[in-house]
Enzyme design. Sequence first.
Site, short mmCIF file in Angstrom:
data_model
loop_
_atom_site.label_atom_id
_atom_site.label_comp_id
_atom_site.label_asym_id
_atom_site.label_seq_id
_atom_site.Cartn_x
_atom_site.Cartn_y
_atom_site.Cartn_z
CD GLU A 161 -3.15 -1.04 2.09
OE1 GLU A 161 -3.05 -0.26 3.06
OE2 GLU A 161 -4.14 -1.77 1.91
CD GLU A 198 -3.98 -6.04 2.91
OE1 GLU A 198 -4.83 -5.33 3.49
OE2 GLU A 198 -2.76 -5.82 2.95
O1 AHR Z 1 -5.24 -6.21 6.75
C1 AHR Z 1 -5.15 -5.11 7.59
C2 AHR Z 1 -4.44 -3.92 6.95
O2 AHR Z 1 -5.23 -3.42 5.91
C3 AHR Z 1 -3.12 -4.22 6.29
O3 AHR Z 1 -2.05 -4.18 7.18
C4 AHR Z 1 -3.01 -3.10 5.29
O4 AHR Z 1 -2.25 -3.47 4.16
C5 AHR Z 1 -4.43 -2.75 4.95
O5 AHR Z 1 -4.67 -1.39 5.01
#
Ligand code: AHR
Length: 504
Positions: free
Chosen positions: A173, A292
């Site tokens: 990110e 994610e």
């Molecule tokens: O999964 C939780 C968090 O969400 C992770 O650390 C991050 O990459 C995202 O913002």
Amino acid sequence: MKKAELIIDRHFVLSDIDKRLYGSFVEHLGRCVYEGIYQPGHPAADKHGFRQDVAALIRGLDVPVVRYPGGNFVSGYHWEDGVGPKEQRPARPDPAWRVIESNQFGLDEFMDWAKQTGVSPMMAVNLGSRGIEDARNLIEYTNFPGGTYYSDLRKKNGRSAPYDIKLWCLGNEMDGPWQEGHKTADEYGRLAEEAGKSMRMIDPSIETVACGSSHYHMPTFGEWEYTVLSHCYDQVDYISMHQYFDNRRNDSQTFLASSDLMDQFIEAVVSVCDAVRAKKHAAKKIHISFDEWNVWYHSGGQDKEIAPWSQHPHLLEDVYNFEDALLVASSLITLLRHADRVKIACLAQLVNVIAPIMTSDTGAWKQTIYHPFALISNNGRGHVLQTLVKSPVFESSHGRNGISAYIDAVVVENDDENALTLFAVSKHLTEEIELSCDLRQYAGWHVDQHVVLHHEDLKAVNTENAPDTVAPQAGSGCSFEGGRLSVVLGRQSFHMIRLTAEKV
Ligand code: AHR
């Protein structure tokens, strides 16, 4: 009764399914590692401290790949702190989650755990606070056979054979202002290009993932992907996507339409990848690592109460309800419907932290979202058929032109198992819908399994004391006669229908 129809042709194959679509994620965050997969001294832990009750539940999900060690955590992480004799490992502040990281679990423990649990690693390098040289050193430690400083350090730490890690995330990110070492698209694109190049100089066989936008609504979305890929196209294989859903407004009908947002997000990222491809006259296509995704919002209030700088506090411990399970099913159906471009996806995360599995000192149990994931992961292998869904619709701000379908569905065929599997979600909250499909191409096949996930209460949850409140049951009302499959989908329900043929 309302009616819906599926149209497939067994020759119209969308794509083989990359099994890594059913990946997950272990971050040093809250109780995912500590008290999750690793808890020395726990009655269910083995001699390495790996919880076997948790490992058994993970095997039930049939997760082929696990991303590690972050997440936001990786952007301040020194992997060297987590290897070598445990008594010599330093505790450090983790700025991402404002906790203390003891480093008692690190790279070598993760790789031991991954081997024991039967998952392959997807390793992230720190391109936030660190850079190219550290990424190269890390891959020297993991993949170089020996005779160099870091490969010999691995051997000294008791791991003589290289880990041979094939899949690498180039940071996490990096478009997010919250990220340590946040960068502009030009800065990150160049860094990803050079880090990927340097890592491939050590091991040319690896695959790499560049960071895409943190979510669809980032102001830089689109421009970020275009600029980043314009720099690093030749050095990466995938661009990442992240997306979390919430029902903060307590509007369940709109919430269930969130998979439409995922669909539109994927289409948009594919368009940008292909625009860069066209500009570069490239033969190679960039694929998507949706590394994610999940529902995340239940724990927001309770997380604000947690004092900073403790060790593995109860962070992001969302307790999932039945409507979350329906959305997880719809999300997986959406990923499958894009299996030609989405090759990797990781349910974030695996244990305790926005996770399908929860633990306490006395046990481990399945959250509601465990069930659709397990059913689709275990049965959704093979190839995806192009699946046209003619469904009644409802008005929703998440749908294209303000319209969403009540039925999400996809059909998967598995030649090895002679199986044809339909996954379908009905988002209708009050009425049954009859779903049918012309399957004359499957003459002689029969319905082998019909499994349903349903609860009368969208807010029903599983707990340690009542772990099976939301659980799959045998379905009814499914017939396959005269070449037509027909099933009545009860209100708010997820179905898996598996047809098989005798092997000839
Ligand atoms: O999964 C939780 C968090 O969400 C992770 O650390 C991050 O990459 C995202 O913002």
